[in-house]
Motif scaffolding. Structure first.
Motif, PDB file in Angstrom:
ATOM      1  N   TRP A  45      41.172  25.823  50.541  1.00 58.54           N
ATOM      2  CA  TRP A  45      40.490  27.284  51.013  1.00 58.54           C
ATOM      3  C   TRP A  45      40.679  27.395  52.592  1.00 58.54           C
ATOM      4  CZ3 TRP A  45      36.405  28.568  54.149  1.00 58.54           C
ATOM      5  CH2 TRP A  45      36.314  30.029  53.995  1.00 58.54           C
ATOM      6  N   ARG A  71      42.922  30.009  54.334  1.00 57.88           N
ATOM      7  CA  ARG A  71      42.334  31.313  55.020  1.00 57.88           C
ATOM      8  C   ARG A  71      41.380  30.681  56.273  1.00 57.88           C
ATOM      9  NH1 ARG A  71      41.580  31.597  49.473  1.00 57.88           N
ATOM     10  NH2 ARG A  71      41.876  33.500  48.347  1.00 57.88           N
ATOM     11  N   ASN A  79      38.661  33.472  57.600  1.00 56.37           N
ATOM     12  CA  ASN A  79      37.528  33.091  57.067  1.00 56.37           C
ATOM     13  C   ASN A  79      36.599  31.994  57.113  1.00 56.37           C
ATOM     14  OD1 ASN A  79      38.152  35.602  55.745  1.00 56.37           O
ATOM     15  ND2 ASN A  79      38.785  34.920  53.814  1.00 56.37           N
TER      16      ASN A  79
END
Length: 211
Positions: free
Chosen positions: A10, A14, A17
């Protein structure tokens, strides 16, 4: 290892983010609002007399500690160890969770640096080194503005629900009822408060209210 792989995937997928998440955790770590785990701070103040005392709060200790950290660096091995401890603990918090109870182990060290900042301010004005004292005041004041910004709001219905659970478990049913009612008033769709209130009414023999 599965969740570690998922987390790393993740982060790589990202990065923006992930940077926002780190910024959020940084703010949570230093902010005067304590992010509760199971019970919010005001619940502990009601349950334990110690927490109701006029103790020093994070919103005061943290800005002074930041000033002490910024102005108190020395090439002394013992002080360097304190800096390393703080850095390691902050890194662990950013990597995992930032909750009020996870900040407690770092509070004594921050108190030391907060005391250093206070000493620098008092000693500076007392010995005529007003410039050093003023700098400490400016750093502490700027940090206080940042730390004491209310960026995060507790979900009040959850806080009242948690309070109701604790009061109910302590046999203070009448108070628990009021907390559940307040939780429902704040969020009528929050089913756990409704269920607990109904069960509590049944326990009290108030079947009509439970229905």
């Amino acid at each position: 290892t599965f969740w570690m792989r998922e987390a790393l995937t993740w982060m790589r997928a990202r990065p923006d983010n992930y940077r926002k998440l780190l910024k959020l955790k940084w703010d949570l770590f230093w902010n005067h609002v304590e992010s509760p785990d199971n019970a919010p701070g005001f619940v502990m103040e009601r349950m334990m007399r110690l927490f109701g005392l006029p103790l020093l709060r994070w919103g005061l200790i943290a800005p002074l500690a930041i000033a002490g950290l910024a102005l108190g660096f020395r090439r002394d091995r013992n002080v360097v160890l304190l800096y390393l401890y703080l850095a390691a603990y902050l890194a662990a918090s950013l990597g995992f969770f930032v909750l009020s109870r996870y900040r407690y182990p770092v509070a004594p060290v921050l108190c030391l640096f907060a005391g250093l900042a206070v000493w620098r301010i008092v000693d500076g004005f007392r010995t005529g080194r007003a410039g050093a004292a003023a700098l400490a005041v400016i750093v502490a004041g700027g940090s206080a503005l940042a730390v004491n910004q209310t960026k995060f709001q507790e979900q009040a219905h959850l806080s009242h629900y948690s309070t109701g659970v604790i009061l109910g478990n302590r046999g203070r049913e009448a108070e628990a009822v009021q907390e559940y009612l307040e939780s429902i008033r704040l969020n009528a769709d929050f089913l756990p408060a409704r269920i607990n209130l109904a069960n509590l009414y049944l326990r009290l023999g108030r079947r009509d209210d439970a229905a």
